[in-house]
Design an enzyme around this catalytic site. Structure first.
Site, PDB file in Angstrom:
ATOM      1  CG  HIS A 109      -6.866  -2.816   3.029  1.00 47.46           C
ATOM      2  ND1 HIS A 109      -6.167  -1.639   2.820  1.00 47.46           N
ATOM      3  CD2 HIS A 109      -8.088  -2.623   2.477  1.00 47.46           C
ATOM      4  CE1 HIS A 109      -6.936  -0.776   2.167  1.00 47.46           C
ATOM      5  NE2 HIS A 109      -8.113  -1.343   1.955  1.00 47.46           N
ATOM      6  CG  HIS A 166      -8.586  -3.054  -2.491  1.00 45.04           C
ATOM      7  ND1 HIS A 166      -9.465  -2.304  -3.245  1.00 45.04           N
ATOM      8  CD2 HIS A 166      -8.426  -2.388  -1.321  1.00 45.04           C
ATOM      9  CE1 HIS A 166      -9.819  -1.227  -2.558  1.00 45.04           C
ATOM     10  NE2 HIS A 166      -9.215  -1.258  -1.385  1.00 45.04           N
ATOM     11  CG  ASN A 209     -12.479  -0.868   3.720  1.00 43.40           C
ATOM     12  OD1 ASN A 209     -12.860  -1.305   4.799  1.00 43.40           O
ATOM     13  ND2 ASN A 209     -11.306  -0.268   3.567  1.00 43.40           N
ATOM     14  N   GLY A 259     -15.643   3.092   3.563  1.00 44.32           N
ATOM     15  CA  GLY A 259     -14.368   3.755   3.284  1.00 44.32           C
ATOM     16  C   GLY A 259     -13.658   3.253   2.045  1.00 44.32           C
ATOM     17  CD  GLN A 260     -14.740  -0.500  -2.838  1.00 51.70           C
ATOM     18  OE1 GLN A 260     -15.914  -0.722  -2.520  1.00 51.70           O
ATOM     19  NE2 GLN A 260     -14.151  -1.088  -3.854  1.00 51.70           N
ATOM     20  CG  ASP A 289      -2.070   0.970   1.072  1.00 52.94           C
ATOM     21  OD1 ASP A 289      -3.226   0.511   0.943  1.00 52.94           O
ATOM     22  OD2 ASP A 289      -1.826   2.196   1.058  1.00 52.94           O
ATOM     23  CB  ILE A 290       0.830   4.246  -2.187  1.00 51.25           C
ATOM     24  CG1 ILE A 290       1.934   5.165  -2.705  1.00 51.25           C
ATOM     25  CG2 ILE A 290      -0.440   5.013  -1.888  1.00 51.25           C
ATOM     26  CD1 ILE A 290       1.607   5.787  -4.052  1.00 51.25           C
TER      27      ILE A 290
HETATM   28  P1  AMP Z   1      -9.800   1.426   0.216  1.00 50.64           P
HETATM   29  O1  AMP Z   1     -10.024   2.679   1.027  1.00 50.64           O
HETATM   30  O2  AMP Z   1     -10.224   0.180   0.930  1.00 50.64           O
HETATM   31  O3  AMP Z   1     -10.416   1.551  -1.170  1.00 50.64           O
HETATM   32  O4  AMP Z   1      -8.238   1.290   0.046  1.00 50.64           O
HETATM   33  C1  AMP Z   1      -7.532   1.806  -1.050  1.00 50.64           C
HETATM   34  C2  AMP Z   1      -6.074   1.699  -0.691  1.00 50.64           C
HETATM   35  O5  AMP Z   1      -5.308   1.859  -1.881  1.00 50.64           O
HETATM   36  C3  AMP Z   1      -5.585   2.781   0.299  1.00 50.64           C
HETATM   37  O6  AMP Z   1      -5.047   2.151   1.451  1.00 50.64           O
HETATM   38  C4  AMP Z   1      -4.530   3.532  -0.489  1.00 50.64           C
HETATM   39  O7  AMP Z   1      -3.433   3.954   0.300  1.00 50.64           O
HETATM   40  C5  AMP Z   1      -4.120   2.510  -1.541  1.00 50.64           C
HETATM   41  N1  AMP Z   1      -3.574   3.059  -2.775  1.00 50.64           N
HETATM   42  C6  AMP Z   1      -4.098   4.052  -3.524  1.00 50.64           C
HETATM   43  N2  AMP Z   1      -3.336   4.270  -4.611  1.00 50.64           N
HETATM   44  C7  AMP Z   1      -2.303   3.395  -4.539  1.00 50.64           C
HETATM   45  C8  AMP Z   1      -1.173   3.126  -5.364  1.00 50.64           C
HETATM   46  N3  AMP Z   1      -0.940   3.822  -6.492  1.00 50.64           N
HETATM   47  N4  AMP Z   1      -0.308   2.166  -4.980  1.00 50.64           N
HETATM   48  C9  AMP Z   1      -0.531   1.469  -3.838  1.00 50.64           C
HETATM   49  N5  AMP Z   1      -1.589   1.667  -3.036  1.00 50.64           N
HETATM   50  C10 AMP Z   1      -2.469   2.620  -3.370  1.00 50.64           C
END
Ligand code: AMP
Ligand code: ZN
Length: 114
Positions: free
Chosen positions: A102, A100, A87, A93-94, A30-31
């Site tokens: 986590h 995906h 999520n 919070g998606q 995760d970024i």
């Molecule tokens: P969600 O809120 O469950 O949709 O989670 C989306 C996740 O994607 C968040 O934890 C972000 O930090 C992660 N994210 C968004 N863009 C990127 C990216 N380019 N590379 C890696 N993780 C990302």
């Protein structure tokens, strides 16, 4: 999906720290990690979220969960514990509309989630 950032990561149009990949699944860091271990496990097939799953997706989603168990075992996370979170929708919070999980570990998590 042309504008989906996770599809772009799969297609190498966006960079990511990919830690596992096979024909059906990609796993990357995760970024914006919220725990010492924070991986995202995704199917390469674009599915928006849990609400959009079809019967035909049962296999790939099961494979992702088994992979999470294997990764947690290899990384030594199973003893202290980890959390596998998916999520779905606005109130959950998606933010990224490509399904995906986590995989979170390395600290204590509260329950119920905030
Ligand atoms: P969600 O809120 O469950 O949709 O989670 C989306 C996740 O994607 C968040 O934890 C972000 O930090 C992660 N994210 C968004 N863009 C990127 C990216 N380019 N590379 C890696 N993780 C990302
Ligand atoms: Zn996508």
């Amino acid at each position: 999906m042309q504008e989906c950032i996770f599809c772009k990561i799969i297609n190498r149009e966006l960079p990511a720290e990919i830690v596992y990949e096979d024909e059906q699944i990609s796993v990357f860091k995760d970024i914006n990690p919220v725990a010492p271990v924070h991986l995202l496990l995704i199917p390469k097939k674009h599915i928006s979220g849990i609400s959009d799953l079809k019967e035909e997706d049962a296999g790939i989603m099961g494979r992702i969960q088994v992979l999470a168990a294997n990764l947690a075992g290899e990384m030594g996370l199973a003893q202290d514990g980890f959390r596998l979170v998916c999520n779905c929708g606005r109130d959950a919070g998606q933010l990224v509309m490509h399904i995906h999980y986590h995989l979170l570990s390395g600290r204590t998590f509260k329950w119920p989630p905030g």
